[in-house]
Design a protein around this motif. Structure first.
Motif, PDB file in Angstrom:
ATOM      1  N   VAL A 291       0.834  -1.207   0.000  1.00 23.48           N
ATOM      2  CA  VAL A 291       0.000   0.000   0.000  1.00 23.48           C
ATOM      3  C   VAL A 291       0.870   1.259   0.000  1.00 23.48           C
ATOM      4  CG1 VAL A 291      -1.601   1.357   1.389  1.00 23.48           C
ATOM      5  CG2 VAL A 291      -2.003  -1.072   1.037  1.00 23.48           C
ATOM      6  N   PHE A 292       1.933   1.252   0.818  1.00 23.28           N
ATOM      7  CA  PHE A 292       2.705   2.487   0.971  1.00 23.28           C
ATOM      8  C   PHE A 292       3.854   2.593  -0.019  1.00 23.28           C
ATOM      9  CE2 PHE A 292       0.388   2.097   4.884  1.00 23.28           C
ATOM     10  CZ  PHE A 292      -0.107   3.370   5.037  1.00 23.28           C
ATOM     11  N   ALA A 293       4.061   1.554  -0.844  1.00 19.69           N
ATOM     12  CA  ALA A 293       4.992   1.722  -1.957  1.00 19.69           C
ATOM     13  C   ALA A 293       4.214   1.834  -3.265  1.00 19.69           C
ATOM     14  CB  ALA A 293       5.973   0.552  -2.024  1.00 19.69           C
ATOM     15  N   ARG A 294       2.880   1.708  -3.182  1.00 20.68           N
ATOM     16  CA  ARG A 294       2.006   1.756  -4.363  1.00 20.68           C
ATOM     17  C   ARG A 294       2.513   0.791  -5.426  1.00 20.68           C
ATOM     18  NH1 ARG A 294      -1.884   3.081  -1.896  1.00 20.68           N
ATOM     19  NH2 ARG A 294      -3.061   3.514  -3.797  1.00 20.68           N
ATOM     20  N   SER A 556      -0.950   0.899  -9.005  1.00 23.21           N
ATOM     21  CA  SER A 556      -0.266   1.578 -10.118  1.00 23.21           C
ATOM     22  C   SER A 556      -0.356   0.772 -11.412  1.00 23.21           C
ATOM     23  CB  SER A 556       1.212   1.836  -9.790  1.00 23.21           C
ATOM     24  OG  SER A 556       1.331   2.495  -8.564  1.00 23.21           O
ATOM     25  N   VAL A 557      -1.558   0.274 -11.715  1.00 22.40           N
ATOM     26  CA  VAL A 557      -1.718  -0.485 -12.958  1.00 22.40           C
ATOM     27  C   VAL A 557      -1.685   0.506 -14.128  1.00 22.40           C
ATOM     28  CG1 VAL A 557      -3.235  -2.006 -14.268  1.00 22.40           C
ATOM     29  CG2 VAL A 557      -3.081  -2.217 -11.789  1.00 22.40           C
ATOM     30  N   PRO A 558      -0.823   0.287 -15.135  1.00 26.87           N
ATOM     31  CA  PRO A 558      -0.724   1.214 -16.249  1.00 26.87           C
ATOM     32  C   PRO A 558      -2.070   1.368 -16.962  1.00 26.87           C
ATOM     33  CG  PRO A 558       1.036  -0.408 -16.336  1.00 26.87           C
ATOM     34  CD  PRO A 558       0.086  -0.848 -15.271  1.00 26.87           C
ATOM     35  N   GLY A 559      -2.380   2.595 -17.366  1.00 28.39           N
ATOM     36  CA  GLY A 559      -3.592   2.834 -18.124  1.00 28.39           C
ATOM     37  C   GLY A 559      -4.803   3.144 -17.275  1.00 28.39           C
ATOM     38  N   ARG A 560      -4.642   3.149 -15.924  1.00 30.28           N
ATOM     39  CA  ARG A 560      -5.769   3.503 -15.060  1.00 30.28           C
ATOM     40  C   ARG A 560      -5.500   4.854 -14.414  1.00 30.28           C
ATOM     41  NH1 ARG A 560      -9.613   0.647 -12.722  1.00 30.28           N
ATOM     42  NH2 ARG A 560      -9.193   1.654 -10.739  1.00 30.28           N
TER      43      ARG A 560
END
Lengths: 571, 191
Positions: A291-294, A556-560
């Motif tokens: 959570v805290f490193a995303r 941090s999923v790309p495109g969201r």
């Protein structure tokens, strides 16, 4: 009977409408079957016992640093009292703090919330487990007030000291101690069966094995490990109780018994027990650092399989506690190898966590500080274990303060740092308000720095030959040298400072209950299911039961647009 | 607790929750008895004197009790069959017969122990007898618990309530049976 109903959400059952009247205090808090209330009961009981365990440590550390001193709040410590203090400090911190807080409190609170269920599979069994646990704690506390005082034969209860009141001089205290430990085991067996069954059967629709959050996996594995290892010790406790009260001779060498048998039974449980409490802490840290490193957890399956491997290996290492107990040297070789092997999976977990942190956008909030401190401090504990796992160096270091310091460098990160990490992370969910960050950070540094200055001196003292379980080192001229005594004073003063800083935590905890900032549903922007309901969750947890679409660590999923993606959000 | 939580009724692992839990109970019991019997076997292998003491156990009563327990397990299975067919009254009758088997077992055990204690073979007479009374006593405790639970389950089954529990108590009873099958040769036959 609806047991065979297939997995299906039942939104129709809103619990708020079933229980219109607010239940009274006793029904709500003492007889509740709600997993959240039971979890909090375990947590508060564990916290109270932790204060007691810390107080005991303070008393005997004062005696060690300043022999014969009139300890404030206690008085002069006699040799027998000293033995009772160290014994009960150890037993309380392991059985009545680490286990209830890490496994029972967070297991009860988090498992149903994180797997999307409204309660445990067996709510009443759950309540019985807590009540039995409470009785076990009361039995232990009662042992302080009986004739002869509390048991003083160390938390490992080695016979013949523990088997005959002629030796231990605590006829009632010993019996109560054994009973308390046995009751505590039964309570945790019931709780463990509940955790395992709930996680296996009560998961939300769509939650597959690899969608289960790591902390749930770890608590379940810990419960299975506990269940598989504690049996022989339950049998052993009955045998020891009979030796002590009925005059049998299971462990009495003079009458055909075998004291080493106890050591085998005890450590067959005692070593897996380290992993029983370690795994939940490792799981808690996994939740927090993602959570805290995303970032997505690096190698979810590796962590899981590593935990399985650790569990299996942990059953093959126990005799490394007995290298000087007269076991066959060839056996010592075998156990040295297995012991050194088990550091491999644990090291792997640490590397996985460091890889998770790598390249993340790290936020140093209080829970993250605790999680990082866990990794750093546990690493020291693990590395110093290598010296003790190798039978050659262990023969020199055995029963010195080196062992004690190593042990505390593993258990303190697990039980104390791990619990504080979890409490500071889930507090908003439990009570609906945020803890104060500034006070949290003061408490963090005020705990972690003194922790190191307590135990680093003890490594040095142990390597210099200072033996454990000695009431007054002044009686041993070679250990009573000025530099060594000064190191003892450093450790004691650090302990007093660390205990004083716990007042900051208690103040923060109770002040924030009323004055903290409102937390809302998901203050940390986390993915797991417990953050999709109100804070604190209502009875029944959700108005509409959630369905799961993805794993727990999609950050941090790309495109969201958002950098998190809750497990219950349809794609 | 009138309404069951949703958690209890789900079955993601494909097995009813109650059965799953009983299997875990049995798993945790296996290690308890395993530790005790393992210790006993280690002693037995290292001490020849155990055989002299074991010669004083009554194999006939042990064999009779084995027969009684195995027969009672048969009734437990018949009860399960009746419960599956939805015949709660018959299931309850079978459970009463199973419980009766347990009581005969305990009666024979009481008679046996009284005789042994009168002959001086008390729990502290020798380590063999310590193991004998501890292991058989722990087992007898499980028999007592099984009987009590069985009577509760039977009382419900009579009214066609909670019929799935007939199978669960049967599972437990078979486990108690199996433990005795280990105890009988270890304590009585090996002399």
């Amino acid at each position: 009977m609806a047991e065979s109903i297939p997995v299906a959400p039942s939104p129709a059952r809103a619990h708020d409408h079933e229980h219109p009247a607010e239940p009274g205090f006793i029904r709500k808090y003492l007889l509740s079957t709600d997993h959240k209330v039971i979890g909090l009961q375990y947590m508060f009981t564990g916290m109270a016992m932790a204060l007691l365990g810390g107080f005991l440590a303070y008393v005997f550390r004062m005696q060690l640093a300043f022999p014969g001193i009139d300890v404030p709040l206690f008085g002069v410590v006699s040799p027998n009292e000293y033995n009772s203090l160290i014994t009960n400090h150890g037993a309380i911190m392991i059985f009545w703090v680490a286990m209830p807080v890490l496994i029972a409190a967070f297991g009860n609170y988090l498992i149903p919330l994180m797997i999307g269920a409204d309660d445990m599979a067996f709510p009443r069994l759950n309540r019985l487990s807590y009540q039995l646990f409470l009785v076990s704690a009361l039995v232990l506390l009662a042992s302080f007030f009986v004739e002869g005082g509390a048991f003083g034969g160390a938390w490992t209860m080695y016979p013949p000291l523990s088997a005959s009141s002629e030796f231990n001089q605590t006829p009632l205290g010993t019996t109560l101690f054994i009973c308390a430990v046995a009751l505590e085991f039964v309570a945790f067996l019931m709780g463990g069966i509940n955790f395992v069954t709930t996680t296996m059967n009560s998961r939300a629709p769509g939650m597959r094995m690899y969608d289960i959050p790591m902390v749930v996996w770890m608590i379940v594995l810990a419960s299975i490990l506990f269940m598989a290892s504690v049996g022989p010790l339950v049998a052993g406790a009955v045998m020891l109780l009979f030796d002590h009260t009925l005059g049998t001779a299971f462990f009495d060498p003079q009458r055909g018994g075998d004291p080493i048998l106890w050591q085998h039974l005890f450590w067959f449980f005692g070593h897996p027990e380290v992993y029983v409490v370690l795994l939940p802490a490792v799981g808690i840290v996994a939740e927090i650092i993602t959570v805290f490193a995303r970032k997505k957890l690096f190698a979810y399956k590796t962590v899981l399989y590593t935990a399985f491997g650790t569990g299996v290996l942990s059953f093959t290492v126990w005799a490394h506690h007995q290298f000087i107990a007269g076991i066959d040297p060839r056996m010592a070789n075998v156990f040295t190898i297995t012991t050194l092997l088990i550091s491999v999976p644990i090291a792997e977990m640490m590397f996985v966590y460091i890889a998770t942190l790598y390249g993340g956008s790290i936020q140093l909030a209080t829970p993250m500080l605790w999680a990082l401190a866990f990794i750093a401090e546990f690493l020291i504990g693990g590395v110093t274990g290598i010296f003790l796992g190798a039978s050659g160096s262990d023969i020199y270091l055995h029963d010195t303060y080196f062992v004690l310091a190593h042990f505390h460098y593993t258990f303190f990160p697990i039980a104390i740092i791990g619990s504080f990490a979890a409490i500071s992370y889930w507090y908003p969910k439990m009570f609906g308000r945020m803890l104060n960050e500034t006070l949290g950070k003061i408490h963090f540094w005020g705990t972690v720095i003194p922790f190191n200055t307590i135990f680093i001196p003890l490594f040095v003292l142990g390597a210099a030959g200072e033996h454990r379980r000695i009431w007054d080192f002044a009686q041993f001229p070679e250990l009573a040298s000025e530099p060594l005594r000064n190191l003892d004073k450093v450790a004691t003063v650090s302990l007093v400072i660390m205990l004083a800083f716990q007042a900051v935590f208690l103040f923060n905890f109770f002040w924030s209950l009323r004055r903290g900032q409102k937390a809302g549903k998901n203050p940390w922007h986390a993915n797991t299911l417990e953050w999709t309901t109100e804070s604190p969750p209502p009875h029944g947890n959700w108005k509409q039961m959630p369905t799961v679409y993805r794993g727990p660590y999609e950050y941090s999923v790309p495109g969201r647009d958002a950098d998190f993606w809750p497990q219950n959000e349809p794609a | 607790m009138s309404a069951r939580p949703i958690a209890t009724t789900r079955s993601a692992a494909g097995m009813p929750t109650g059965r799953l839990a009983v299997w875990w109970v049995i798993a945790s019991e296996i290690v308890i008895f395993g530790g005790l019997l393992g210790s006993y076997v280690m002693f037995r292998l290292g001490h020849d004197a155990f055989a002299d003491q074991a010669a004083h156990t009554n194999t006939w009563i042990g064999a009779f009790n084995t027969f009684v327990l195995l027969t009672s397990s048969l009734f437990a299975v018949l009860g399960h069959k009746a419960a599956d067919a939805g015949d709660g009254r018959r299931a309850a009758r079978m459970l009463y017969l199973t419980a009766a088997g347990g009581m005969i077992f305990l009666t024979a055990k009481a008679f046996e122990w009284t005789t042994e204690i009168q002959h001086g073979f008390t729990i502290s007479a020798h380590t063999f007898w310590s193991f004998y009374y501890t292991a058989a006593g722990l087992h007898a405790l499980h028999v007592v618990a099984g009987i009590v639970i069985m009577l509760i389950v039977a009382a419900q089954a009579r009214k066609n309530l909670e019929l799935q529990r007939v199978e669960l108590i049967g599972l437990y009873w078979h486990f108690v049976d199996v433990v005795w099958i280990f105890l009988f040769p270890l304590l009585y036959i090996a002399k």
